[in-house]
Design an enzyme around this catalytic site. Structure first.
Site, mmCIF file in Angstrom:
data_model
loop_
_atom_site.group_PDB
_atom_site.id
_atom_site.type_symbol
_atom_site.label_atom_id
_atom_site.label_comp_id
_atom_site.label_asym_id
_atom_site.label_seq_id
_atom_site.Cartn_x
_atom_site.Cartn_y
_atom_site.Cartn_z
ATOM 1 N N PHE A 56 -5.232 3.317 14.432
ATOM 2 C CA PHE A 56 -5.500 4.309 13.351
ATOM 3 C C PHE A 56 -6.519 3.746 12.662
ATOM 4 O O PHE A 56 -6.690 2.595 12.213
ATOM 5 C CB PHE A 56 -4.071 4.360 12.835
ATOM 6 C CG PHE A 56 -2.980 5.428 13.215
ATOM 7 C CD1 PHE A 56 -3.105 6.724 12.697
ATOM 8 C CD2 PHE A 56 -2.570 5.341 14.351
ATOM 9 C CE1 PHE A 56 -2.289 7.566 13.330
ATOM 10 C CE2 PHE A 56 -1.732 6.300 14.693
ATOM 11 C CZ PHE A 56 -1.715 7.529 14.168
ATOM 12 N N PRO A 113 -3.354 -11.883 10.346
ATOM 13 C CA PRO A 113 -3.712 -11.565 11.810
ATOM 14 C C PRO A 113 -3.968 -10.052 11.969
ATOM 15 O O PRO A 113 -3.456 -8.964 11.427
ATOM 16 C CB PRO A 113 -2.563 -12.134 12.480
ATOM 17 C CG PRO A 113 -1.199 -11.890 11.305
ATOM 18 C CD PRO A 113 -1.952 -12.076 9.947
ATOM 19 N N ASP A 166 -4.412 -6.247 4.934
ATOM 20 C CA ASP A 166 -5.438 -7.064 5.392
ATOM 21 C C ASP A 166 -5.567 -8.754 4.863
ATOM 22 O O ASP A 166 -5.912 -9.524 5.503
ATOM 23 C CB ASP A 166 -6.968 -6.710 5.033
ATOM 24 C CG ASP A 166 -7.020 -5.211 5.611
ATOM 25 O OD1 ASP A 166 -6.730 -5.061 6.831
ATOM 26 O OD2 ASP A 166 -7.652 -4.354 5.113
ATOM 27 N N LYS A 193 -14.634 0.795 14.653
ATOM 28 C CA LYS A 193 -13.485 -0.015 14.980
ATOM 29 C C LYS A 193 -12.944 0.318 16.220
ATOM 30 O O LYS A 193 -12.438 -0.916 16.753
ATOM 31 C CB LYS A 193 -12.215 0.739 13.970
ATOM 32 C CG LYS A 193 -11.132 -0.137 13.778
ATOM 33 C CD LYS A 193 -10.121 0.559 12.821
ATOM 34 C CE LYS A 193 -8.753 -0.180 12.999
ATOM 35 N NZ LYS A 193 -7.912 0.295 11.813
ATOM 36 N N ASN A 241 0.925 -1.243 0.023
ATOM 37 C CA ASN A 241 -0.141 0.037 -0.055
ATOM 38 C C ASN A 241 0.896 1.237 0.048
ATOM 39 O O ASN A 241 2.060 1.244 0.158
ATOM 40 C CB ASN A 241 -0.986 0.055 1.153
ATOM 41 C CG ASN A 241 -0.221 0.059 2.599
ATOM 42 O OD1 ASN A 241 0.455 0.742 2.685
ATOM 43 N ND2 ASN A 241 -0.542 -1.330 3.428
#
Length: 403
Positions: free
Chosen positions: A331, A313, A285, A345, A216
């Protein structure tokens, strides 16, 4: 307050006289330093008359340098302002030159520096100048945007020196910020001194084959800024870093990893005995279920490649679930519904706190600036847009005030 005013070569140098007058009127002590180019446009005697101090213009002044005068002068100032700053001056600052008095003073000083550029519109737009500007900003220098309009050369465009009142106001803002930061730093030191902080930063790279990976756009700058700020405040910092090219201070214990599984293993090894865990890394992810041992080759006539992915994980959720967990900060990087997704979250992963920020074009990832919103179960506090170093200080201050 004491201001060291650097004046460099350019027709806009005459405006520095008005700037000097504004400082004197406001009660500042002013010491003017002129480059050889500046003296081609205006006489030092004019600045001496306004400031009440002889102009400094030579690195090899026998009278001043007998006592290492340039070092003394660098320590004397509360702020250094360079107005106008020519393209040549920007290049000197960028490359750390120290072959005239002004550039040496800047290099030998830890005082805040405000730079007000002025030059021909094409010089300002030149790629070399813009690259120098970006590098100087990345180092934390305050650089004012030039004005736009008719220039002395007859051309019209960006490159005019900001008006003296604008420069004066900007320097006042810089000094106010420095004072506020000093107060905040003392509070941070009082809380973080001796505390143990574990932080993850950067992306993870999930191998597809020996040369390709899933990754990313995380640069790791936010996490590294938090680690550096905490270490400066006296915390014992362990930084688990994904694959980034950033450097860290020697007093930070650093563990370099590449994949999410490697990062998870490092966190499990270090999370115990920590006072705080900040999961600032952008952990992938999913990973490829079985990475190829050899480079996957293109096949003629085959237009698609299917990869089977499995979940990685959830590192921060695992830490938050431990009986001996530290204070856990997550975050949430989102492209929309920022607060809603962040609160979900926070609750779903049983976090103590979450930092929410929008990401996308020129936001969050890879950018110098960021805007974090701090969220706990009973508080939402939006931090204004600023550089990531300032965001890091604000985050540590919020933790100190809510823990």
């Amino acid at each position: 307050m004491k201001v060291l005013l650097g004046v460099t070569g350019g027709i806009a140098a005459y405006k520095a006289l008005e700037l000097t007058r504004l400082y004197i009127k406001a009660g500042f002590e002013v010491q003017v330093v002129m480059t050889s180019g500046a003296k081609e446009f205006i006489q030092p005697l004019s600045f001496q008359a306004l400031s009440g101090n002889p102009v400094r213009d030579s690195l090899f002044d026998a009278n001043q340098e007998a006592g290492m005068g340039h070092i003394e002068l660098a320590r004397w100032a509360d702020i250094i302002v360079i107005a106008p700053a020519s393209a040549e001056t920007l290049a000197r600052l960028c490359h750390g030159r120290a072959d005239d008095l002004l550039s040496t003073l800047v290099l030998a000083s830890d005082r805040p520096l405000l730079v007000a550029p002025a030059m021909n519109r094409l010089m300002w737009a030149n790629a070399a100048t813009q690259e120098n500007i970006e590098l100087l900003k990345a180092r934390g220098l305050q650089i004012m945007a030039p004005g736009s309009g008719e220039q002395a050369c007859g051309e019209v465009g960006e490159g005019r020196l900001p008006e003296p009142q604008q420069i004066f106001n900007a320097s006042q803002e810089v000094l106010a910020k420095v004072s506020a930061n000093a107060t905040r730093q003392q509070k941070l030191n009082n809380y973080w001194q001796g505390r143990k902080l574990l932080i993850t930063a950067g992306p993870t790279h999930e191998a597809i084959d020996p040369v390709r990976f899933i990754g990313n756009r995380s640069s790791g700058k936010m996490g590294f800024a938090i680690a550096e700020a905490a270490a400066k405040a006296g915390a014992q910092v362990t930084l688990i870093a994904g694959p980034v090219s950033l450097k860290s201070s020697p007093d930070i214990e650093r563990v370099d990893v590449r994949s999410a599984e490697q990062m998870f293993a490092a966190v499990k090894e270090h999370y115990q005995q920590q006072d705080c865990f900040i999961g600032a890394a952008a952990v992938a992810d999913y990973r490829v279920k079985e990475a190829a041992n050899e480079k996957i080759k293109k096949q003629d006539g085959v237009d698609e490649l299917t990869l089977e992915l499995v979940k990685n994980p959830d590192i921060i959720q695992w830490v938050a679930a431990q009986k001996d967990k530290p204070f856990v900060v997550g975050f949430a990087a989102e492209t929309n519904n920022l607060i809603g997704y962040a609160k979900d979250k926070l609750a779903r992963k049983n976090l103590d706190m979450i930092c929410a920020n929008l990401v996308g074009e020129s936001l969050g990832f890879e950018a110098q600036d960021n805007q974090l919103t701090f969220i706990t179960n009973n508080k939402v506090e939006e931090n204004p847009l600023s550089d990531k170093q300032d965001q890091a200080l604000a985050l540590l201050a919020f933790i100190a005030g809510n823990n």
